[in-house]
Structure formats: structure tokens, C-alpha cells
Design a protein around this motif. Structure first.
Motif, short mmCIF file in Angstrom:
data_model
loop_
_atom_site.label_atom_id
_atom_site.label_comp_id
_atom_site.label_asym_id
_atom_site.label_seq_id
_atom_site.Cartn_x
_atom_site.Cartn_y
_atom_site.Cartn_z
N UNK A 58 -19.69 -4.94 -11.63
CA UNK A 58 -20.69 -5.52 -10.75
C UNK A 58 -20.19 -5.57 -9.32
N UNK A 59 -18.88 -5.46 -9.16
CA UNK A 59 -18.23 -5.45 -7.85
C UNK A 59 -17.19 -4.34 -7.85
N UNK A 60 -17.04 -3.68 -6.70
CA UNK A 60 -16.01 -2.66 -6.56
C UNK A 60 -15.54 -2.62 -5.11
N UNK A 61 -14.23 -2.43 -4.96
CA UNK A 61 -13.61 -2.39 -3.65
C UNK A 61 -12.63 -1.23 -3.61
N UNK A 62 -12.57 -0.61 -2.45
CA UNK A 62 -11.61 0.46 -2.20
C UNK A 62 -10.66 -0.04 -1.11
N UNK A 63 -9.37 0.11 -1.33
CA UNK A 63 -8.38 -0.38 -0.38
C UNK A 63 -7.32 0.69 -0.14
N UNK A 64 -6.85 0.77 1.10
CA UNK A 64 -5.75 1.67 1.44
C UNK A 64 -4.48 0.85 1.55
N UNK A 65 -3.41 1.35 0.98
CA UNK A 65 -2.11 0.70 1.11
C UNK A 65 -1.14 1.64 1.81
N UNK A 66 -0.16 1.07 2.49
CA UNK A 66 0.80 1.87 3.25
C UNK A 66 1.68 2.73 2.35
N UNK A 67 2.00 2.22 1.18
CA UNK A 67 2.93 2.90 0.29
C UNK A 67 2.32 4.18 -0.28
N UNK A 68 3.19 5.10 -0.68
CA UNK A 68 2.69 6.35 -1.26
C UNK A 68 2.18 6.11 -2.67
N UNK A 69 1.55 7.11 -3.24
CA UNK A 69 0.91 6.98 -4.54
C UNK A 69 1.90 6.60 -5.64
N UNK A 70 3.04 7.26 -5.68
CA UNK A 70 4.02 7.00 -6.74
C UNK A 70 4.50 5.56 -6.70
N UNK A 71 4.89 5.08 -5.53
CA UNK A 71 5.36 3.69 -5.42
C UNK A 71 4.23 2.72 -5.76
N UNK A 72 3.02 3.01 -5.32
CA UNK A 72 1.88 2.14 -5.62
C UNK A 72 1.65 2.03 -7.12
N UNK A 73 1.72 3.15 -7.81
CA UNK A 73 1.52 3.15 -9.27
C UNK A 73 2.61 2.31 -9.94
N UNK A 74 3.85 2.51 -9.54
CA UNK A 74 4.96 1.77 -10.15
C UNK A 74 4.83 0.28 -9.91
N UNK A 75 4.41 -0.12 -8.72
CA UNK A 75 4.27 -1.53 -8.40
C UNK A 75 3.07 -2.16 -9.13
N UNK A 76 1.96 -1.44 -9.21
CA UNK A 76 0.77 -1.96 -9.88
C UNK A 76 1.03 -2.15 -11.37
N UNK A 77 1.86 -1.29 -11.96
CA UNK A 77 2.19 -1.40 -13.38
C UNK A 77 2.92 -2.71 -13.70
N UNK A 78 3.55 -3.31 -12.70
CA UNK A 78 4.34 -4.52 -12.91
C UNK A 78 3.50 -5.79 -12.92
N UNK A 79 2.26 -5.71 -12.45
CA UNK A 79 1.44 -6.92 -12.33
C UNK A 79 0.30 -6.90 -13.36
N UNK A 80 -0.33 -8.03 -13.50
CA UNK A 80 -1.46 -8.17 -14.44
C UNK A 80 -2.64 -8.78 -13.70
N UNK A 81 -3.29 -7.99 -12.85
CA UNK A 81 -4.41 -8.53 -12.07
C UNK A 81 -5.63 -8.80 -12.96
N UNK A 82 -6.52 -9.66 -12.48
CA UNK A 82 -7.70 -10.02 -13.27
C UNK A 82 -8.82 -8.98 -13.19
#
Length: 117
Positions: A58-82
Motif C-alpha cells: 500500500x506504500x512504496x518508497x525508493x531511496x538512494x544510498x551513498x554505499x555501493x550495491x554490494x555493501x548495501x546488500x551486506x548491510x541490509x542482510x544484517x537488519x530486520x526491518x518491518x
């Protein structure tokens, strides 16, 4: 710079997921998150995952982060967002499209970074 697509059933979960990206994943959000039509977000996710979704967003957001794709994937895997997060790399066909329309999307209101830019 990586693009992250966040989808959820409510705005509060999106806000919490954005905060989790900065606080717990340690990623640096560039500029303001942008609203993406939920139907468009679901279509992108279906193409990437190559399977049907259990629920529509029902909601969607697109965000740009400074980090490259590989680092972003590795960091996102460590968290449990809602909310459901997908890090988009340039290997996906939708990446170029979303990157191109990013500047024209409306700003997602309600989120303020705790980090000083």
C-alpha cells in the motif's frame, strides 16, 4: 550509489525501515526518499523475484544510498526491518528506469535523517 526499494502495508513501517537503514545498517541516505506508486513497486519486485507476491503493498518508497550495491546488500542482510527491502543493482532492467525517474518522483514526507548531511 545503490537504490533501495521499500514496500509495506503502512507508512509507519516505511518510516521505521528508513530509520533502520541508517541506524542499524549504517547506510547513508542521499537526499530525500521518494514515493513510488505501490503498484509499480509490486511490478518491479515480481520481475526481480520471478514469483508472485504474498501481499500487495500500500506504500512504496525508493531511496538512494551513498554505499555501493554490494555493501548495501551486506548491510541490509544484517537488519530486520518491518518492511520489505530490495537493494537494486544495475544488473536489473528496472534499475535504469527507476534511476531515471527518481528525480521526478514526489518526496516521501515524514522522514528526517538523524545524521547530519
Amino acid at each position: 550509489m545503490a537504490l533501495i526499494l521499500i514496500r509495506s502495508d503502512n507508512q509507519k513501517k516505511i518510516l521505521n525501515a528508513l530509520a533502520d537503514l541508517e541506524r542499524h545498517a549504517g547506510l547513508n541516505i542521499n537526499g530525500k526518499p521518494k514515493k513510488l506508486p505501490p503498484k509499480k513497486a509490486d511490478e518491479v519486485i515480481i520481475r526481480i523475484l520471478k514469483q508472485k507476491l504474498r501481499s500487495k503493498s500500500k506504500w512504496a518508497v525508493l531511496v538512494q544510498v551513498e554505499e555501493d550495491t554490494t555493501k548495501s546488500i551486506m548491510q541490509v542482510k544484517k537488519i530486520h526491518p518491518p518492511a520489505h527491502l530490495i537493494v537494486l543493482s544495475n544488473e536489473y532492467e528496472d534499475y535504469k528506469y527507476l534511476k531515471r525517474i527518481f528525480k521526478d518522483l514526489p518526496i516521501f514526507k515524514g522522514y528526517y535523517s538523524l545524521k547530519s548531511n
